[in-house]
Enzyme design. Structure first.
Site, PDB file in Angstrom:
ATOM      1  N   TYR A 103       0.749  -7.755  -8.060  1.00 54.48           N
ATOM      2  CA  TYR A 103       0.514  -9.149  -7.666  1.00 54.48           C
ATOM      3  C   TYR A 103      -0.872  -9.597  -8.168  1.00 54.48           C
ATOM      4  O   TYR A 103      -1.014 -10.649  -8.801  1.00 54.48           O
ATOM      5  CB  TYR A 103       0.598  -9.300  -6.140  1.00 54.48           C
ATOM      6  N   SER A 116      -6.191 -16.089  -6.681  1.00 55.42           N
ATOM      7  CA  SER A 116      -6.235 -15.368  -5.405  1.00 55.42           C
ATOM      8  C   SER A 116      -7.405 -14.403  -5.357  1.00 55.42           C
ATOM      9  O   SER A 116      -7.798 -13.828  -6.380  1.00 55.42           O
ATOM     10  CB  SER A 116      -4.932 -14.579  -5.257  1.00 55.42           C
ATOM     11  N   GLU A 142      -7.103 -11.616  -4.379  1.00 60.24           N
ATOM     12  CA  GLU A 142      -6.543 -10.324  -4.796  1.00 60.24           C
ATOM     13  C   GLU A 142      -6.953  -9.989  -6.232  1.00 60.24           C
ATOM     14  O   GLU A 142      -6.867  -8.831  -6.651  1.00 60.24           O
ATOM     15  CB  GLU A 142      -5.020 -10.350  -4.694  1.00 60.24           C
TER      16      GLU A 142
HETATM   17  O1  G4F Z   1      -1.589 -10.551   5.325  1.00 58.65           O
HETATM   18  P1  G4F Z   1      -1.550  -9.662   4.150  1.00 58.65           P
HETATM   19  O2  G4F Z   1      -0.221  -9.193   3.709  1.00 58.65           O
HETATM   20  O3  G4F Z   1      -2.340 -10.442   3.001  1.00 58.65           O
HETATM   21  P2  G4F Z   1      -3.051  -9.966   1.631  1.00 58.65           P
HETATM   22  O4  G4F Z   1      -2.433  -8.755   1.094  1.00 58.65           O
HETATM   23  O5  G4F Z   1      -4.525  -9.927   1.888  1.00 58.65           O
HETATM   24  O6  G4F Z   1      -2.719 -11.176   0.654  1.00 58.65           O
HETATM   25  C1  G4F Z   1      -2.616 -12.530   1.061  1.00 58.65           C
HETATM   26  O7  G4F Z   1      -3.797 -13.236   0.758  1.00 58.65           O
HETATM   27  C2  G4F Z   1      -4.097 -13.337  -0.641  1.00 58.65           C
HETATM   28  C3  G4F Z   1      -5.378 -14.138  -0.804  1.00 58.65           C
HETATM   29  O8  G4F Z   1      -5.180 -15.475  -0.485  1.00 58.65           O
HETATM   30  C4  G4F Z   1      -2.947 -13.984  -1.381  1.00 58.65           C
HETATM   31  F1  G4F Z   1      -3.222 -14.054  -2.701  1.00 58.65           F
HETATM   32  C5  G4F Z   1      -1.674 -13.191  -1.156  1.00 58.65           C
HETATM   33  O9  G4F Z   1      -0.594 -13.873  -1.774  1.00 58.65           O
HETATM   34  C6  G4F Z   1      -1.422 -13.133   0.348  1.00 58.65           C
HETATM   35  O10 G4F Z   1      -1.224 -14.454   0.806  1.00 58.65           O
HETATM   36  O11 G4F Z   1      -2.450  -8.356   4.420  1.00 58.65           O
HETATM   37  C7  G4F Z   1      -3.788  -8.449   4.855  1.00 58.65           C
HETATM   38  C8  G4F Z   1      -4.305  -7.057   5.213  1.00 58.65           C
HETATM   39  C9  G4F Z   1      -4.044  -5.996   4.151  1.00 58.65           C
HETATM   40  O12 G4F Z   1      -5.201  -5.224   3.991  1.00 58.65           O
HETATM   41  C10 G4F Z   1      -2.930  -5.133   4.743  1.00 58.65           C
HETATM   42  O13 G4F Z   1      -2.961  -3.761   4.326  1.00 58.65           O
HETATM   43  O14 G4F Z   1      -3.606  -6.611   6.378  1.00 58.65           O
HETATM   44  C11 G4F Z   1      -3.261  -5.247   6.208  1.00 58.65           C
HETATM   45  N1  G4F Z   1      -2.121  -4.946   7.086  1.00 58.65           N
HETATM   46  C12 G4F Z   1      -2.139  -4.043   8.099  1.00 58.65           C
HETATM   47  N2  G4F Z   1      -0.930  -3.971   8.671  1.00 58.65           N
HETATM   48  C13 G4F Z   1      -0.881  -5.469   7.012  1.00 58.65           C
HETATM   49  C14 G4F Z   1      -0.135  -4.854   8.010  1.00 58.65           C
HETATM   50  N3  G4F Z   1      -0.357  -6.411   6.195  1.00 58.65           N
HETATM   51  C15 G4F Z   1       0.946  -6.768   6.390  1.00 58.65           C
HETATM   52  N4  G4F Z   1       1.471  -7.727   5.606  1.00 58.65           N
HETATM   53  N5  G4F Z   1       1.726  -6.171   7.352  1.00 58.65           N
HETATM   54  C16 G4F Z   1       1.242  -5.202   8.182  1.00 58.65           C
HETATM   55  O15 G4F Z   1       1.949  -4.682   9.042  1.00 58.65           O
END
Ligand code: G4F
Length: 329
Positions: free
Chosen positions: A153, A129, A131
């Protein structure tokens, strides 16, 4: 010649479902590891593979139990094994570091150890990832960029990456890691920001919500389409020599841009609906991830075709369709 056998962990997830379709179309015999509870609740837990369920061979096992993994690997003897299962929600990994590290690291280790003992000729794919890069020194990030994970993670994925490389180097296994940047689709889980946004737009249009609460809108990600990313996984296992590859679009956009485009697709102004809640911020955020997938392009012949705009359109339209609403965007 008999069909190639693939074994997929995480087959019920977004990537597992697209990969299954892709391999079935190539006439593979597709096996999947699922939890027993999933088999007992197919309507909810097998919804992404419902349409191909009869063509798959599902095995009840847990990545937390070496004995159960050993049994499945012994039975299936796969030509190719795609290890996609993980506790993959970064936010949750802050709430429960111990189970994230245990499940993700041990699961990968159990699978590699079972393959080495029972089926050493299997080709292995590990779902790494972006990440793992975390607070990266370089932009864009490629296979040479130093890891600086910012969550348990991310740490678990770095450990899985090193385990995979070590099995390759120590035991000569054909074991490769894909370092995939964010990849989304209408099949994405609702906890991830892209789907939370597209589903939120649909709920607002349907009159089921009046607002959408989000965390950090300034974080930037490199978002691609999951359907295309599973092709890169397969290509990695077709190479004569195992290796590690970044899979990304090379473009990055902020969460705010995602929100803005998703709402405007539905003819709405996000500023009237989106609210931010500091509780949804992460204790350690990754501000910017952008991948350099030139190696995947050069060696695998892989490159993304679906852009940011098209991805968002598909997600918003699909969520609106599911709720029976039309939009004017
Ligand atoms: O959609 P996210 O939760 O994805 P994140 O953390 O980038 O990770 C995903 O992608 C990775 C790379 O492929 C994977 F390894 C991992 O398993 C997962 O699939 O968050 C994306 C961004 C972050 O910066 C977070 O802080 O969105 C920001 N965000 C802002 N508001 C939010 C929110 N994320 C989530 N989940 N929910 C919110 O309300």
């Amino acid at each position: 010649m008999s069909a190639k056998r693939a074994l997929i962990t995480g087959i019920t997830g977004q990537d597992g479902s697209y990969l299954s379709e892709y391999l079935l179309a190539k006439d593979y015999e597709v096996h999947g590891i699922v939890r027993r509870v999933a088999l007992e609740d197919p309507a909810n837990r097998l919804s992404r593979i419902h349409h191909i369920r009869q063509r798959l061979k599902l095995h009840a096992a847990s990545l937390e139990s070496y004995a159960s993994i050993h049994r499945v690997v012994h039975e299936v003897q796969p030509d190719e094994c795609y290890h996609l299962a993980a506790q993959s929600f970064v936010s949750y990994s802050f709430d429960d570091e111990f189970s994230t590290l245990n499940a993700n690291i041990n699961g990968t280790h159990f699978l590699l150890a079972a393959l080495k003992t029972l089926s050493p000729g299997s080709r292995f794919y590990f779902a790494g990832s972006s990440e793992m890069f975390g607070m990266a020194e370089d932009v864009p990030q490629n296979e040479e960029t130093r890891f600086h994970p910012r969550s348990s993670y991310g740490i678990s994925k770095v450990a899985g990456f090193h385990l995979t490389r070590n099995y390759r180097e120590a035991y000569g296994m054909h074991a490769s890691s894909g370092i995939l940047f964010n990849h989304e689709s209408p099949r994405r889980g609702f906890e991830f920001v892209s789907r939370k946004i597209s589903a939120g737009v649909a709920r607002i249009l349907a009159g089921r919500s009046s607002d959408l609460w989000l965390g950090n809108l300034d974080a930037q990600r490199d978002w691609g389409h999951a359907r295309e990313y599973v092709e890169a996984m397969w290509l990695m296992l077709q190479q004569a020599v195992p290796d590690d590859y970044v899979v990304a679009t090379g473009e990055c956009h902020s969460v705010r841009e995602f929100v803005e485009r998703a709402f405007s697709r539905a003819g709405l102004d996000y500023r009237q609906y989106v609210k931010t809640d500091p509780e949804l911020y992460r204790p350690a955020e990754i501000n910017l991830l952008r991948g350099d997938a030139r190696k995947a392009c050069r060696v695998l012949g892989w490159s993304p075709r679906i852009g940011f705009e098209e991805l968002i359109r598909e997600m918003v339209d699909e969520d609106c369709r599911a709720l029976g609403v039309t939009h004017s965007g």
